[in-house]
Design a protein around this motif. Structure first.
Motif, PDB file in Angstrom:
ATOM      1  N   GLY A 269      57.827  72.034  53.000  1.00 22.18           N
ATOM      2  CA  GLY A 269      57.044  71.142  53.849  1.00 22.18           C
ATOM      3  C   GLY A 269      56.601  71.807  55.138  1.00 22.18           C
ATOM      4  O   GLY A 269      56.435  71.137  56.162  1.00 22.18           O
ATOM      5  N   ILE A 323      57.134  67.800  59.484  1.00 22.38           N
ATOM      6  CA  ILE A 323      57.469  66.439  59.917  1.00 22.38           C
ATOM      7  C   ILE A 323      58.854  66.470  60.570  1.00 22.38           C
ATOM      8  O   ILE A 323      59.765  67.118  60.053  1.00 22.38           O
ATOM      9  N   SER A 328      59.976  59.582  57.897  1.00 24.14           N
ATOM     10  CA  SER A 328      59.495  59.552  56.510  1.00 24.14           C
ATOM     11  C   SER A 328      57.975  59.646  56.467  1.00 24.14           C
ATOM     12  O   SER A 328      57.357  59.380  55.435  1.00 24.14           O
ATOM     13  N   ALA A 329      57.366  60.017  57.589  1.00 24.10           N
ATOM     14  CA  ALA A 329      55.898  60.167  57.606  1.00 24.10           C
ATOM     15  C   ALA A 329      55.488  61.230  56.591  1.00 24.10           C
ATOM     16  O   ALA A 329      56.215  62.196  56.366  1.00 24.10           O
ATOM     17  N   PRO A 330      54.333  61.027  55.956  1.00 25.63           N
ATOM     18  CA  PRO A 330      53.885  62.022  54.973  1.00 25.63           C
ATOM     19  C   PRO A 330      53.339  63.266  55.681  1.00 25.63           C
ATOM     20  O   PRO A 330      52.786  63.169  56.777  1.00 25.63           O
ATOM     21  N   LEU A 331      53.521  64.420  55.041  1.00 30.20           N
ATOM     22  CA  LEU A 331      52.929  65.655  55.573  1.00 30.20           C
ATOM     23  C   LEU A 331      51.435  65.610  55.301  1.00 30.20           C
ATOM     24  O   LEU A 331      51.017  65.490  54.149  1.00 30.20           O
ATOM     25  N   PRO A 332      50.590  65.683  56.331  1.00 32.11           N
ATOM     26  CA  PRO A 332      49.145  65.647  56.056  1.00 32.11           C
ATOM     27  C   PRO A 332      48.700  66.903  55.307  1.00 32.11           C
ATOM     28  O   PRO A 332      49.320  67.953  55.412  1.00 32.11           O
ATOM     29  N   ASP A 333      47.632  66.742  54.560  1.00 31.25           N
ATOM     30  CA  ASP A 333      47.083  67.882  53.811  1.00 31.25           C
ATOM     31  C   ASP A 333      46.204  68.684  54.767  1.00 31.25           C
ATOM     32  O   ASP A 333      45.112  68.235  55.141  1.00 31.25           O
TER      33      ASP A 333
END
Lengths: 375, 375
Positions: A269, A323, A328-333
């Motif tokens: 990540g 992160i 629990s935020a999503p990893l941006p693309d």
């Protein structure tokens, strides 16, 4: 110029936010009875920023004699050098005063006062001095419960220097976390400085100046009776530390580092960027705050923060973004080549890693303002 | 010039120690079969230091394209830029190659490889690339267990770039604390790099270069078969972090910050000096080692350390010196105006705070060598 034309890393300064921050402090000082502002330019180290906040001539505060020389040459004639004077700097102080700059200096001990007075006598140039007070035990200064020492310093200055007054910097405010705490520290800063000025006056010294500092206390003070000037400076840019203390919104942070994605460690990540500690500085001022921001908070190229995406590690020219722990935020693309902005922990330290600001107005690079680092 | 003529803070470089450190690495690499040295100049950023360690023309390693330009202009023609390339830097890379500098670059992903190949094709200038390997999980690079990715990157490079080989940096060695651990990490660095080069060769790529880095592994390796070059750099100056890892004696640290006592808080056992984090940097690299050195270890003006006297705190232009926690060493009597030297945690970070070195030979300032900071 477009932001996309800049090579990375680059130091961005948002002019609209800078001007809004200046207006906010002006309003605050007006509400406190119109106390004078002597902005500390150790953060900005820029003529253009100085002119926006202090007009054409000052008064201003500096942290190095190089700043005093550069600002002096640009027409700022009322300058306080706010670091306890070392004897090897007195020759340069006198040279600056002889150029017509009203440069005042600081000390907190009799030995230094004697050295300043002797240098002033020898040069026939009585140097104005503020005696530093330690209002919160965090660094240098005479304690308010040491009136004999205070008067002894003033006496040591009197033959060859000028006792211009009192200064203090409530650096302890950086450890405050609540508004009532900030209000209390601001009151203590004011009370200590005013009481010490009164001690000097009772001993026969005019001591016209009572100078206090620090962005958190300036923005939290509820009264400044007896204070003649306020030296706050980091508020010009603000930063994540000021946000953590509670005196700045994220949206008020005017300084950021533009960087580019150079790779990923997808199984971990991690996103790798071309800004490391050489760009961000090694400052980890948020490490002891309730929200540790790592080496900085990550925004898109337009300056909108991603949820919980921070620089978790930095080597000299590499930053690792991820992160933050516990989120629990999503990893941006963010593909290879994506440009990002990183908001810094500490504006003074991050700005010092660069030789110039890329000044952003309406999303474009409108100007390049030089900084002067070093001494 | 005498040291006492310098205004403080100033960055001192002890030439005799620098030359001894260079000789030590030369002996070590000779003992390892005479592997080539491509010193990393991200610490020094100085033409004069580069000439001492790399002769007139290199090979050398750099961390910014500004370094590549400055060293290139000074006659260094074989340069590796050892940070994963961002697409916005390719134009400058091509311009440097067109000036006759054999500049090679680094990447660890297919997207970057495609961008490099496309830029090389368009310019008619095939850029040589080392593929970065992650030998210890600490930062960037292809893992040795990802041979398909490694070959995919090489293939993406082949039309427009040159696959020059493999590079890795065992940054994990900075966390090592014992000699056997260092020997193990050095062997792992070598083994990973050589194995990945063999993967490339088996897939039909010549991959002549196998480049490894890091001062701790270079000084701890017991064999470097298959490695063609070593990129260590911080050993030129050494620092307290390297001392804490166990690869440098205090007496080998060639870099220090000259500072002056500006006051005391005697009841607290504090000595205040005119070097803060602006001079030392915010690097706290020894914080997680067995001996935390604060912001640096304090020596007298001749460079002899005081027992357990460290910089316990730093603000922008103030340092606070005190005896370290847990020590019963006496606080030395260091009156106002005393000059001291502070040994830094991290030479790369401290040197970056200054524009030049004051080069000390036989206790005198013999030269001033400029540095180039920024990008």
């Amino acid at each position: 110029m477009q932001l996309t034309e800049l090579e990375t890393p680059a130091l961005l300064l948002d002019r609209a936010k800078l001007e809004r921050n200046i207006a906010r402090m002006r309003t605050q000082l007006t509400s406190l009875g119109g106390v004078s502002h002597r902005p500390h330019l150790k953060t900005a180290k820029s003529i253009e920023v100085a002119r926006l906040v202090a007009g054409a001539g000052g008064p201003i505060t500096v942290s190095t004699l190089l700043e005093a020389e550069r600002f002096g040459a640009a027409g700022f004639s009322d300058i306080l050098y706010a670091v306890g004077i070392a004897p090897n700097k007195l020759e340069r102080v006198i040279a600056l005063r002889r150029r017509g700059i009203d440069l005042s200096i600081v000390t907190d001990n009799v030995e230094a006062a004697e050295a300043v007075a002797a240098a002033g006598r020898e040069a026939g140039e009585p140097i104005p001095v503020l005696i530093e007070i330690d209002s919160d035990g965090h660094r240098a200064g005479v304690r308010p419960d040491q009136p004999e020492l205070l008067v002894a310093i003033a006496r040591a200055l009197s033959d060859g220097a000028q006792v211009r007054g009192i200064m203090t910097h409530a650096g302890g405010s950086y450890d405050a976390r609540t508004r009532p705490e900030l209000v209390r520290i601001a009151a203590q800063e004011r009370d200590s400085a005013v009481a010490c000025a009164e001690t000097l006056r009772a001993a026969g010294f005019a001591a016209p100046v009572v100078s206090i500092g620090s962005t958190p206390t300036a923005l939290s003070a509820t009264g400044l009776d007896g204070v003649t000037e306020v030296r706050a400076g980091v508020y010009l840019f603000f930063d994540l530390v000021m946000h953590g203390i509670g005196v700045a919104a994220i949206d008020e942070i005017a300084l950021s580092v533009l960087t580019t994605v150079i790779g990923h460690q997808r199984d971990k990540g991690w996103i790798l960027v071309d800004a490391g500690w050489m760009a961000m500085s090694r400052d980890r001022g948020t490490a002891n705050q309730s929200l540790d921001q790592g080496y900085g908070l990550v925004c898109d190229a337009a300056g909108n923060p991603f949820t919980d995406l921070i620089m978790i590690a930095a080597s000299q020219e590499h930053g690792i973004l991820a992160i933050r722990d516990g989120s629990s935020a999503p990893l941006p693309d963010l593909p290879y080549g994506t440009r990002l902005r990183i908001l810094p922990n500490h504006a003074c330290a991050t700005a010092a890693q660069f030789g110039e600001y890329q000044v952003v107005e309406d999303g474009q690079v409108a100007a390049c303002w030089p900084r002067f680092n070093g001494w």
